[in-house]
Scaffold this active site. Structure first.
Site, PDB file in Angstrom:
ATOM      1  CG  HIS A  98     -25.149  52.063  -2.020  1.00  9.73           C
ATOM      2  ND1 HIS A  98     -25.046  53.362  -2.454  1.00  9.73           N
ATOM      3  CD2 HIS A  98     -25.580  52.132  -0.737  1.00  9.73           C
ATOM      4  CE1 HIS A  98     -25.394  54.187  -1.477  1.00  9.73           C
ATOM      5  NE2 HIS A  98     -25.732  53.460  -0.414  1.00  9.73           N
ATOM      6  CG  ASP A 100     -28.163  51.607   2.718  1.00 15.26           C
ATOM      7  OD1 ASP A 100     -27.245  52.101   2.029  1.00 15.26           O
ATOM      8  OD2 ASP A 100     -29.135  52.268   3.152  1.00 15.26           O
ATOM      9  CG  HIS A 252     -29.716  54.555  -1.707  1.00 10.67           C
ATOM     10  ND1 HIS A 252     -30.047  53.301  -1.245  1.00 10.67           N
ATOM     11  CD2 HIS A 252     -28.788  55.029  -0.850  1.00 10.67           C
ATOM     12  CE1 HIS A 252     -29.353  53.031  -0.161  1.00 10.67           C
ATOM     13  NE2 HIS A 252     -28.562  54.062   0.103  1.00 10.67           N
TER      14      HIS A 252
HETATM   15  C1  OGA Z   1     -27.414  56.114   3.029  1.00  9.85           C
HETATM   16  C2  OGA Z   1     -27.039  56.813   1.810  1.00  9.85           C
HETATM   17  C3  OGA Z   1     -27.589  58.787   0.605  1.00  9.85           C
HETATM   18  C4  OGA Z   1     -27.548  60.261   0.806  1.00  9.85           C
HETATM   19  O1  OGA Z   1     -27.803  56.781   3.995  1.00  9.85           O
HETATM   20  O2  OGA Z   1     -27.361  54.887   3.043  1.00  9.85           O
HETATM   21  O3  OGA Z   1     -26.548  56.201   0.897  1.00  9.85           O
HETATM   22  O4  OGA Z   1     -28.033  60.960  -0.078  1.00  9.85           O
HETATM   23  N1  OGA Z   1     -27.336  58.110   1.782  1.00  9.85           N
HETATM   24  O5  OGA Z   1     -27.024  60.713   1.828  1.00  9.85           O
HETATM   25 MN    MN Z   2     -26.784  54.024   1.314  1.00  8.69          MN
END
Ligand code: OGA
Ligand code: MN
Length: 275
Positions: A98, A100, A252
């Site tokens: 995704h 954010d 990510h």
């Molecule tokens: C975020 C997320 C990834 C993680 O903070 O937006 O997707 O590894 N975090 O915690």
């Molecule tokens: Mn995220």
């Protein structure tokens, strides 16, 4: 001359920065070089940054105003940063590729995430360059997707957050506050002018103007395409590691392979309309 050094992790995405203390304000040269590195590498990693949430917020503010969370998380007292506190992360939302908050009409420019407590093993985060993903499409498919728009909806990530107990907000209230939005499937980066794919598994529901059958074919293809290892890097966190990603050119995925507590602090930087 940089006051820090930079080591790319792959040829497409990710760079580790050494020798920069992000706890105090950056010189204007360092700030510009960090920004240049961010847009060039899509995600930057810093280690051994034993900073307070306030220092993390101050670091982020040097790159733009804070983007406040679209719905109130259960944890955290200062809305300028959110605390991700997880123990059984499977299916809680971040373990899907995704970008954010793409359900916002002006989604965030980037996020600064700091590891507070991490499992002994597991809990890495993967990042993918959606620029490299777009570039790797054949010209015929690029022509097909250029100009299309897709709908992004808060419902799925919100339902996951509620189910996981990370928020106690009312579904309908938040849906009314954040109605679905349309964004180009291929967005143009405001700084580099580079094109990138902008659909994701969390929030993108369908491509506008296509039949259901066409959507069933094209959308999963584009989402799966982003998953190629050629476009990715994977970061192994230590306590006090910090990742700063460009939310406009990277997606990510938080690997949900741990069962002990993992705590992260996130500060999100506001973005602009997707063009
Ligand atoms: C975020 C997320 C990834 C993680 O903070 O937006 O997707 O590894 N975090 O915690
Ligand atoms: Mn995220």
């Amino acid at each position: 001359m940089s006051s820090f050094s930079l080591r790319p992790l792959t040829s497409t995405i990710g760079a580790e920065i050494d020798g920069l203390d992000i706890a105090s304000p950056l010189s204007s040269e360092d700030r510009q070089e960090v920004l240049d590195a961010l847009v060039a590498h899509h995600v930057l990693f810093f280690r051994e940054q034993d900073i307070t949430p306030e220092q993390q917020v101050a670091f982020a503010k040097q790159f733009g105003p804070i983007s406040f969370p679209p719905f109130a998380p259960k944890y955290g007292t200062n809305p300028e940063y959110i605390v991700l506190d997880q123990e059984n992360p499977k299916g809680e939302g971040a373990d899907a590729w995704h970008s954010d908050n793409s359900f916002m009409s002006e989604p965030p420019m980037g996020s600064v995430l700091r590891a507070v407590l991490i499992p002994e093993v597991g809990g890495d985060t993967c990042f993918a360059s959606t620029v490299a993903a777009y570039d790797a499409l054949s010209p015929s498919i690029q022509r097909l997707v250029d100009g299309l728009k897709a709908i992004h909806d808060i419902t799925k990530p919100l339902l996951k957050g509620i189910a996981a107990g990370h928020t106690t907000v009312n579904l309908e209230d938040v849906q009314a506050q954040w109605p679905p939005v349309a964004h180009p499937i291929v967005r143009t980066h405001p700084v580099t002018g580079k094109k990138s794919l902008y659909v994701n598994r969390n929030s993108t529901t369908h491509i506008e103007g296509l039949s259901e059958r066409e959507n069933e074919m094209l959308l999963p293809f584009l989402m799966d395409h982003i998953r190629s290892p050629e476009f990715q890097c994977r970061f192994k966190w230590d306590t006090n590691s910090v990742a700063f990603w460009d939310n406009r050119s990277a997606q990510h995925f938080a690997v949900s392979d741990y069962h002990s507590r993992r705590i992260m602090n996130r500060v999100t930087i506001a973005g602009e309309k997707v063009l």
